[in-house]
Scaffold this motif. Structure first.
Motif, PDB file in Angstrom:
ATOM      1  N   VAL A 282      29.727  32.306  32.509  1.00 20.00           N
ATOM      2  CA  VAL A 282      31.087  31.830  32.256  1.00 20.00           C
ATOM      3  C   VAL A 282      32.008  32.118  33.438  1.00 20.00           C
ATOM      4  CG1 VAL A 282      33.145  32.207  30.837  1.00 20.00           C
ATOM      5  CG2 VAL A 282      30.910  31.936  29.750  1.00 20.00           C
ATOM      6  N   THR A 283      31.918  33.329  33.997  1.00 16.69           N
ATOM      7  CA  THR A 283      32.788  33.655  35.130  1.00 16.69           C
ATOM      8  C   THR A 283      32.479  32.770  36.342  1.00 16.69           C
ATOM      9  OG1 THR A 283      31.242  35.440  35.739  1.00 16.69           O
ATOM     10  CG2 THR A 283      33.183  36.055  34.447  1.00 16.69           C
ATOM     11  N   ARG A 284      31.209  32.423  36.517  1.00 17.72           N
ATOM     12  CA  ARG A 284      30.859  31.500  37.599  1.00 17.72           C
ATOM     13  C   ARG A 284      31.473  30.119  37.359  1.00 17.72           C
ATOM     14  NH1 ARG A 284      26.553  33.219  40.886  1.00 17.72           N
ATOM     15  NH2 ARG A 284      25.541  35.136  40.156  1.00 17.72           N
ATOM     16  N   GLN A 285      31.386  29.656  36.113  1.00 17.17           N
ATOM     17  CA  GLN A 285      31.948  28.351  35.785  1.00 17.17           C
ATOM     18  C   GLN A 285      33.466  28.354  35.905  1.00 17.17           C
ATOM     19  OE1 GLN A 285      30.420  27.617  31.860  1.00 17.17           O
ATOM     20  NE2 GLN A 285      28.335  27.187  32.568  1.00 17.17           N
ATOM     21  N   LEU A 286      34.088  29.447  35.489  1.00 18.55           N
ATOM     22  CA  LEU A 286      35.537  29.549  35.634  1.00 18.55           C
ATOM     23  C   LEU A 286      35.933  29.547  37.107  1.00 18.55           C
ATOM     24  CD1 LEU A 286      36.419  32.214  32.895  1.00 18.55           C
ATOM     25  CD2 LEU A 286      36.887  29.767  32.824  1.00 18.55           C
ATOM     26  N   GLY A 287      35.140  30.253  37.913  1.00 21.95           N
ATOM     27  CA  GLY A 287      35.408  30.276  39.345  1.00 21.95           C
ATOM     28  C   GLY A 287      35.319  28.898  39.970  1.00 21.95           C
ATOM     29  N   GLU A 288      34.328  28.121  39.537  1.00 17.80           N
ATOM     30  CA  GLU A 288      34.185  26.756  40.051  1.00 17.80           C
ATOM     31  C   GLU A 288      35.361  25.871  39.643  1.00 17.80           C
ATOM     32  OE1 GLU A 288      30.471  25.524  38.477  1.00 17.80           O
ATOM     33  OE2 GLU A 288      29.254  26.815  39.793  1.00 17.80           O
ATOM     34  N   ALA A 289      35.987  26.243  38.512  1.00 26.99           N
ATOM     35  CA  ALA A 289      37.152  25.485  38.049  1.00 26.99           C
ATOM     36  C   ALA A 289      38.455  26.018  38.639  1.00 26.99           C
ATOM     37  CB  ALA A 289      37.225  25.528  36.527  1.00 26.99           C
ATOM     38  N   GLY A 290      38.346  27.003  39.537  1.00 21.84           N
ATOM     39  CA  GLY A 290      39.528  27.558  40.171  1.00 21.84           C
ATOM     40  C   GLY A 290      40.217  28.641  39.368  1.00 21.84           C
ATOM     41  N   ILE A 291      39.548  29.152  38.343  1.00 20.80           N
ATOM     42  CA  ILE A 291      40.111  30.223  37.512  1.00 20.80           C
ATOM     43  C   ILE A 291      39.419  31.527  37.894  1.00 20.80           C
ATOM     44  CG2 ILE A 291      40.490  31.046  35.168  1.00 20.80           C
ATOM     45  CD1 ILE A 291      40.276  28.146  34.229  1.00 20.80           C
ATOM     46  N   VAL A 292      40.147  32.402  38.559  1.00 18.26           N
ATOM     47  CA  VAL A 292      39.553  33.612  39.124  1.00 18.26           C
ATOM     48  C   VAL A 292      39.463  34.713  38.068  1.00 18.26           C
ATOM     49  CG1 VAL A 292      39.787  35.397  40.882  1.00 18.26           C
ATOM     50  CG2 VAL A 292      40.453  33.036  41.395  1.00 18.26           C
ATOM     51  N   VAL A 293      38.311  35.362  37.999  1.00 20.47           N
ATOM     52  CA  VAL A 293      38.110  36.534  37.154  1.00 20.47           C
ATOM     53  C   VAL A 293      37.781  37.700  38.073  1.00 20.47           C
ATOM     54  CG1 VAL A 293      36.747  37.580  35.303  1.00 20.47           C
ATOM     55  CG2 VAL A 293      37.269  35.134  35.238  1.00 20.47           C
ATOM     56  N   ASP A 294      38.606  38.751  38.022  1.00 23.14           N
ATOM     57  CA  ASP A 294      38.423  39.884  38.924  1.00 23.14           C
ATOM     58  C   ASP A 294      38.720  41.174  38.172  1.00 23.14           C
ATOM     59  OD1 ASP A 294      37.938  41.309  41.242  1.00 23.14           O
ATOM     60  OD2 ASP A 294      40.004  41.136  41.959  1.00 23.14           O
ATOM     61  N   TYR A 295      37.804  42.146  38.238  1.00 23.20           N
ATOM     62  CA  TYR A 295      37.966  43.401  37.514  1.00 23.20           C
ATOM     63  C   TYR A 295      37.965  44.589  38.466  1.00 23.20           C
ATOM     64  CZ  TYR A 295      36.718  40.629  33.386  1.00 23.20           C
ATOM     65  OH  TYR A 295      36.676  39.684  32.395  1.00 23.20           O
ATOM     66  N   ALA A 296      38.852  45.545  38.174  1.00 24.38           N
ATOM     67  CA  ALA A 296      38.857  46.797  38.929  1.00 24.38           C
ATOM     68  C   ALA A 296      37.641  47.643  38.565  1.00 24.38           C
ATOM     69  CB  ALA A 296      40.147  47.574  38.654  1.00 24.38           C
ATOM     70  N   PHE A 297      37.218  47.560  37.301  1.00 22.88           N
ATOM     71  CA  PHE A 297      35.988  48.246  36.884  1.00 22.88           C
ATOM     72  C   PHE A 297      35.400  47.543  35.671  1.00 22.88           C
ATOM     73  CE2 PHE A 297      39.435  50.648  34.770  1.00 22.88           C
ATOM     74  CZ  PHE A 297      39.044  50.578  33.447  1.00 22.88           C
ATOM     75  N   VAL A 298      34.080  47.631  35.563  1.00 25.90           N
ATOM     76  CA  VAL A 298      33.331  47.153  34.396  1.00 25.90           C
ATOM     77  C   VAL A 298      32.418  48.295  33.963  1.00 25.90           C
ATOM     78  CG1 VAL A 298      31.637  45.513  33.508  1.00 25.90           C
ATOM     79  CG2 VAL A 298      33.369  44.742  35.144  1.00 25.90           C
ATOM     80  N   ARG A 299      32.607  48.780  32.755  1.00 26.48           N
ATOM     81  CA  ARG A 299      31.805  49.893  32.262  1.00 26.48           C
ATOM     82  C   ARG A 299      31.340  49.623  30.835  1.00 26.48           C
ATOM     83  NH1 ARG A 299      32.419  50.748  36.830  1.00 26.48           N
ATOM     84  NH2 ARG A 299      32.835  52.725  37.929  1.00 26.48           N
ATOM     85  N   LEU A 300      30.147  50.129  30.519  1.00 23.70           N
ATOM     86  CA  LEU A 300      29.630  50.076  29.169  1.00 23.70           C
ATOM     87  C   LEU A 300      29.824  51.431  28.518  1.00 23.70           C
ATOM     88  CD1 LEU A 300      27.487  48.283  31.131  1.00 23.70           C
ATOM     89  CD2 LEU A 300      26.700  47.657  28.833  1.00 23.70           C
TER      90      LEU A 300
END
Length: 397
Positions: A282-300
């Motif tokens: 999804v984030t790749r597809q959003l990026g291709e549509a010009g919608i940027v997804v950026d996180y300072a951290f990703v944790r489980l």
């Protein structure tokens, strides 16, 4: 209509009446939930990162008012409001500087039953106890987080008080200030939810069939609205729906940090892997549509961990081997104290006294502090600030 299908409405209505009954048992009818817990001077000093003598000196010289004595002359302890005032007077506020970016944390997993809303509310109250300004945004039409904050989404919350007027196809609001509700916590606000928020899913899904331009604009709109609102807070916590819908996608794009709760079971582990794979796509597809997804951290964050269950220990080991440092080292233990508090529409941080044994409560509270404190460390690192000193560090300084 089939009689069994009609029974669904009866069950729903019966359930709504029971929720209202539980709410009235949890706190007085027609009244809002109130905070009754108090902090002793030693606990207050540990939270502020100072000595008890410093607090007493400030009370003696008039900078701080002493807590009022009870009828028997004992000090009842400090309220949350008292702690916030003490932080201001003693210069112990953990608030970010105006130049620091507020943390906008999405607590997300598409697997239900992982404790998403429980983690959200406990994380909010943990940050509140530490002295941060917190906003919680309930983006889930199931509204569990709204309920835990003392609101009944079926009776107390109108659609116009949710995100709906802002995100709908025909919006009536241009910013999110209208939706912010005060909570019993003086430094925690809430944007509530109810079942009618799900209408946004239908509207945006229909709009997306026309090429997605309306959908993309709503994604950007939620992010901008939250960024504008976040200027008044240190931490914003988002509770999205446990499904890959339009609101979940908008939340994923609006957040700047991501916490993924998962239970220590094989189905939860497999489901979370699928969630991460879908997130990647999804984030790749959003990026291709010009919608940027950026996180300072990703944790489980492993939730509902039964330390005495060998199967949980085995799955936990698999998680460590799979996710490495992205898995937070301290899990949230499966504790009856959390369940008992939830039955009262509370978190463990709101309990005036233990519900179970004092030992169980102390162990649960200590574990929550350690587990959720890991998120605080990540937030403060983003601001270029070290974590506050612990009580042991203060005493040995």
């Amino acid at each position: 209509m089939n009689s069994e299908v009609e029974r669904i409405a009866e069950l729903a209505q019966s359930g709504e009446r029971m929720i209202e009954r539980l709410r009235r048992q949890a706190f007085l009818p027609e009244s809002r939930k109130e905070l009754t817990m108090r902090f002793g001077i030693a606990e207050a000093a540990a939270l502020l990162g100072c000595s008890t003598n410093r607090i007493r000196m400030a009370e003696d010289d008039g900078r701080l008012p002493p807590p009022p004595a009870t009828d028997n002359g004992r000090r009842p302890g400090y309220s949350v409001e008292d702690l916030l005032n003490m932080r201001t007077v003693l210069g112990a506020s953990p608030a970010r500087s105006p130049l620091d970016t507020p943390a906008i944390i999405a607590v997300q997993n598409f697997k239900g039953g992982v404790g998403k809303s429980t983690v959200t509310t406990h994380l909010a109250h943990y940050f509140a106890v530490q002295g941060y300004r917190v906003l919680v945004v309930d983006c889930d039409s199931q509204a569990t987080t709204t309920t835990l904050f003392g609101f009944n989404p079926h009776f107390n919350i109108e659609r116009e008080q949710t995100l709906y007027p802002y995100l709908s196809i025909d919006p009536t609001q241009t910013d999110l200030l209208y939706a912010v509700q005060k909570t019993p916590w003086p430094n925690v606000d809430l944007i509530p939810s109810n079942l009618e928020l799900f209408d946004v899913e239908y509207e945006l899904a229909a709009a997306g069939s026309d090429g997605g331009s309306v959908l993309a604009s709503r994604f950007r709109k939620l992010k901008q609205g939250l960024q504008d609102l976040a200027r008044n807070y240190d931490v914003v916590i988002l509770d999205p729906p446990p499904a890959l819908g339009t609101i979940s996608l908008a939340v994923m794009q609006a957040a700047n940090s991501l916490i993924v709760p998962l239970a220590a079971t094989t189905p939860d582990f497999c489901s979370t892997v699928q969630f991460l794979s879908m997130m990647d796509q999804v984030t790749r597809q959003l990026g291709e549509a010009g919608i940027v997804v950026d996180y300072a951290f990703v944790r489980l964050l492993c939730s509902k961990f039964a330390s005495n269950d060998p199967s949980h220990a085995m799955v936990r080991q698999i998680m460590e081997q799979t996710f490495g440092p992205a898995l937070l080292p301290v899990p949230i233990l499966d504790s009856a104290e959390i369940s008992h508090a939830a039955l009262r529409m509370m978190t463990v941080y709101e309990l005036e006294r233990p519900i179970g044994t004092a030992r169980t409560h102390k162990r649960c509270r200590s574990n929550l502090d350690d587990a959720l404190g890991q998120v605080e460390v990540l937030v403060r690192k983003g601001w270029g600030i070290a974590a506050p000193a612990s009580e042991r560090e203060v005493i040995n300084a």
